[in-house]
Design a protein around this motif. Structure first.
Motif, PDB file in Angstrom:
ATOM      1  N   ARG A   1      -6.639  -2.497  -6.625  1.00  0.00           N
ATOM      2  CA  ARG A   1      -7.010  -1.908  -7.918  1.00  0.00           C
ATOM      3  C   ARG A   1      -5.878  -0.971  -8.342  1.00  0.00           C
ATOM      4  NH1 ARG A   1     -11.597  -2.009 -10.453  1.00  0.00           N
ATOM      5  NH2 ARG A   1     -12.773  -2.571  -8.595  1.00  0.00           N
ATOM      6  N   LEU A   2      -5.275  -1.267  -9.480  1.00  0.00           N
ATOM      7  CA  LEU A   2      -4.077  -0.552  -9.872  1.00  0.00           C
ATOM      8  C   LEU A   2      -4.345   0.877 -10.325  1.00  0.00           C
ATOM      9  CD1 LEU A   2      -2.032  -3.292 -11.760  1.00  0.00           C
ATOM     10  CD2 LEU A   2      -1.955  -2.626  -9.359  1.00  0.00           C
ATOM     11  N   THR A   3      -5.557   1.164 -10.779  1.00  0.00           N
ATOM     12  CA  THR A   3      -5.852   2.521 -11.252  1.00  0.00           C
ATOM     13  C   THR A   3      -5.733   3.546 -10.138  1.00  0.00           C
ATOM     14  OG1 THR A   3      -8.205   2.045 -10.923  1.00  0.00           O
ATOM     15  CG2 THR A   3      -7.307   1.784 -13.170  1.00  0.00           C
ATOM     16  N   ASN A   4      -6.220   3.198  -8.935  1.00  0.00           N
ATOM     17  CA  ASN A   4      -6.106   4.130  -7.813  1.00  0.00           C
ATOM     18  C   ASN A   4      -5.149   3.633  -6.725  1.00  0.00           C
ATOM     19  OD1 ASN A   4      -7.582   2.076  -6.667  1.00  0.00           O
ATOM     20  ND2 ASN A   4      -9.480   3.262  -6.487  1.00  0.00           N
ATOM     21  N   ARG A   5      -4.537   2.446  -6.967  1.00  0.00           N
ATOM     22  CA  ARG A   5      -3.533   1.875  -6.068  1.00  0.00           C
ATOM     23  C   ARG A   5      -4.073   1.659  -4.657  1.00  0.00           C
ATOM     24  NH1 ARG A   5       1.529   5.816  -7.910  1.00  0.00           N
ATOM     25  NH2 ARG A   5       1.320   5.441 -10.162  1.00  0.00           N
ATOM     26  N   LYS A   6      -5.310   1.221  -4.576  1.00  0.00           N
ATOM     27  CA  LYS A   6      -5.939   0.990  -3.280  1.00  0.00           C
ATOM     28  C   LYS A   6      -6.299  -0.473  -3.087  1.00  0.00           C
ATOM     29  CE  LYS A   6      -7.981   5.584  -2.608  1.00  0.00           C
ATOM     30  NZ  LYS A   6      -9.248   6.340  -2.375  1.00  0.00           N
TER      31      LYS A   6
ATOM     32  N   PRO B   1       0.818  -1.215   0.000  1.00  0.00           N
ATOM     33  CA  PRO B   1       0.000   0.000   0.000  1.00  0.00           C
ATOM     34  C   PRO B   1       0.851   1.265   0.000  1.00  0.00           C
ATOM     35  CG  PRO B   1       0.134  -0.872   2.210  1.00  0.00           C
ATOM     36  CD  PRO B   1       0.849  -1.861   1.325  1.00  0.00           C
ATOM     37  N   LYS B   2       0.214   2.362  -0.411  1.00  0.00           N
ATOM     38  CA  LYS B   2       0.893   3.644  -0.412  1.00  0.00           C
ATOM     39  C   LYS B   2       1.160   4.102   1.007  1.00  0.00           C
ATOM     40  CE  LYS B   2      -2.329   5.625  -2.790  1.00  0.00           C
ATOM     41  NZ  LYS B   2      -3.112   6.644  -3.535  1.00  0.00           N
ATOM     42  N   LYS B   3       2.331   4.701   1.241  1.00  0.00           N
ATOM     43  CA  LYS B   3       2.666   5.186   2.577  1.00  0.00           C
ATOM     44  C   LYS B   3       1.678   6.252   3.037  1.00  0.00           C
ATOM     45  CE  LYS B   3       6.960   5.757   3.570  1.00  0.00           C
ATOM     46  NZ  LYS B   3       8.359   6.290   3.674  1.00  0.00           N
TER      47      LYS B   3
END
Length: 410
Positions: A174-179, A128-130
Motif C-alpha cells: 500500500r503506497l500511502t503507508n509504504r507497507k 520495504p522500508k529499512k
C-alpha cells in the motif's frame, strides 16, 4: 556510453502481409492493412536491457547496470538517466508521473518524474522500508522477497502495488503507508507475470508451473483469495496481457510452446472461458502487450508478431511479423498514435542482442481476413497442435544462455 544508431538501410516501409508470404497472390485483393518501419535501433553498452515502460512521452529502459535510461518517445533520443545503488532492473512500470523499478537487492524503488524541458526524477520510497526491517526483524521474510522480483503491477483506484518473484510469492504494497499489506505463495514455481484489471481489481498471475491464476481481494480486507485456476498448456507460462474494450475483456498468455492462449470474460458470472490460441511463433513467447484490440508478442524466435482481434468476436489475424533482432525478444512496450486516416503505433522491443528497436506501425481500416484462431473444441486441433509442437521444438535455457554469452562477446 550509449550510441544512437539510425535504422538500417533495409528497414524501409514494408507492407503486411508481404506478397511473397502469400501462396496465392491476388492482384485484385484489398490493399494491405498494415505498414511497418524500424525507426531506430538504440545500441546499449552498459548491459542487457531487461525491462521497458512508457508514460507521459518518456520511455524507460532498465538493464543489469545501475542506470535507468530515459528516452524521448517520438524522437528516440536520450533524455537522461536515473542512477541507482542496486542494478539489475528486471521489472519496471510507469503509471502517470510515477515510476516503479525492481532491483537486484529484491527491493522496489518508487520515483516521481517530470519531462517538460529537462527530465527530472526524485525517489519517493524504497519498499520495504529499512526502518521496518530493523524494527520488526521477524517480519523480514514477509516484508521482502527472498529472490528476484520478476514482475510488477499497479492497481490505481486503491493505490496497491503488486510484485511477483522467483520465490513463488506475490506481495501487495500500500503506497500511502509504504507497507506490505499481504504476502502469499501464488504458484509452485516462479511467478513470471502479473496484471491487474483496473475496472474490478482482479489480479492475474502466471508461472513456470504452467498455470494462470485469478485472485481477488477479500471484501473489506487486505488479503487475497484464489478464485480460478486456468491451466490449458503444460509448458511454462511466461507472459500475460489484458485487453478491455467495448464491454469485452480478454486475457492473453504466452507460453514456452510458442502458443498464445486467450480467455474471454463471461458477462454476468465473470468467469474466463478459453477461446482458443494464436499460433505463429516458432519458439517460446516471452512477452506480450496490448492496445485496444491489437496484441503484440515477442518470442525466442527473435520476431515480434502483431495480432488484431475482430470487433465483436474472438477471431484474430496476424497482421505482421517484425524481424530485425539478433536474439530472443525479452520485453515489449507500445503506445498509440492517432491520425486522420490511419491508426498508428510506436512499439519498443528489447532483445538479448543488447538493442532497443523502435517500430512505427500504420494500420489501415478494412481488408482483414480471419486466419489465425484455432478453436479448442475440435479433435483435429489436438492432433495438429501436437504435430506443430513436435515440429517446432522450444529453445532450451542452455541454448539461450550460450546465445546471450556469444552476443556479449561480440
Amino acid at each position: 556510453m550509449v550510441s544512437f544508431a539510425p535504422s538500417s538501410p533495409e528497414s524501409t516501409w514494408a507492407f503486411s502481409p508481404p506478397h511473397h508470404h502469400n501462396p496465392n497472390p491476388n492482384p485484385t485483393s484489398p490493399s494491405p492493412t498494415l505498414l511497418y518501419y524500424c525507426l531506430a535501433s538504440l545500441h546499449r553498452h552498459d548491459g542487457s536491457v531487461l525491462s521497458i515502460a512508457i508514460s507521459k512521452g518518456a520511455v524507460f529502459t532498465g538493464s543489469d547496470s545501475k542506470r535507468i535510461r530515459v528516452w524521448r518517445q517520438s524522437e528516440c533520443v536520450e533524455r537522461g538517466h536515473i542512477k541507482v545503488k542496486s542494478g539489475h532492473v528486471n521489472a519496471i512500470l510507469a503509471y502517470g508521473n510515477t515510476l516503479f523499478t525492481a532491483h537486484k537487492d529484491h527491493k522496489v524503488r518508487v520515483w516521481a518524474f517530470s519531462d517538460t524541458h529537462h527530465f527530472r526524477s526524485k525517489k519517493l520510497a524504497t519498499l520495504p522500508k529499512k526502518a521496518a526491517l530493523l524494527s520488526f526483524p521477524r517480519a523480514h521474510g514477509q516484508q521482502q522477497h527472498k529472490d528476484t522480483i520478476t514482475c510488477i503491477a499497479y492497481y490505481n483506484p486503491e493505490g496497491l502495488l503488486y510484485t511477483g518473484s522467483r520465490d513463488k510469492t506475490v506481495k501487495v504494497w500500500r503506497l500511502t503507508n509504504r507497507k506490505c499489506v499481504d504476502s502469499f505463495v501464488a504458484h509452485e514455481d516462479r511467478v513470471n507475470a502479473i496484471v491487474v484489471n483496473q475496472e474490478d481489481g482482479c489480479v492475474f498471475t502466471c508461472s513456470s508451473d504452467g498455470s494462470i491464476k485469478i485472485w481477488r481481494r477479500v471484501y473489506g480486507e487486505s488479503s487475497h483469495t484464489l478464485t480460478m485456476t486456468l491451466r490449458f498448456q503444460p509448458s511454462p507460462a511466461n507472459a500475460l496481457a489484458l485487453s478491455s474494450c467495448h464491454k469485452s475483456c480478454y486475457l492473453y498468455s504466452g507460453s514456452s510452446d510458442g502458443f498464445i492462449n486467450f480467455w474471454e470474460k463471461e458477462d454476468g458470472s465473470g468467469r474466463y472461458n478459453h477461446g482458443g490460441f494464436l499460433q505463429g511463433h516458432r519458439f517460446a513467447v516471452l512477452c506480450l502487450t496490448t492496445l485496444d484490440r491489437v496484441v503484440f508478442s515477442g518470442s525466442e524466435d527473435m520476431t515480434i508478431r502483431v495480432w488484431k482481434r475482430e470487433e465483436g468476436s474472438s477471431f484474430h489475424v496476424c497482421l505482421a511479423v517484425l524481424e530485425g533482432h539478433r536474439g530472443p525478444v525479452k520485453c515489449l512496450a507500445a503506445c498509440m498514435e492517432m491520425d486522420k486516416v490511419v491508426i498508428g503505433f510506436l512499439v519498443y522491443s528489447a532483445s538479448t542482442d543488447r538493442t532497443v528497436k523502435v517500430w512505427s506501425i500504420k494500420m489501415f481500416p478494412g481488408g482483414e481476413k480471419k486466419v489465425s484462431v484455432v478453436e479448442d473444441d475440435d479433435d483435429e486441433v489436438d492432433i495438429k497442435k501436437k504435430m506443430e509442437y513436435e515440429m517446432s521444438p522450444v529453445l532450451s535455457p542452455l541454448w539461450v544462455e550460450k546465445k546471450r554469452q556469444a552476443i556479449t562477446q561480440i
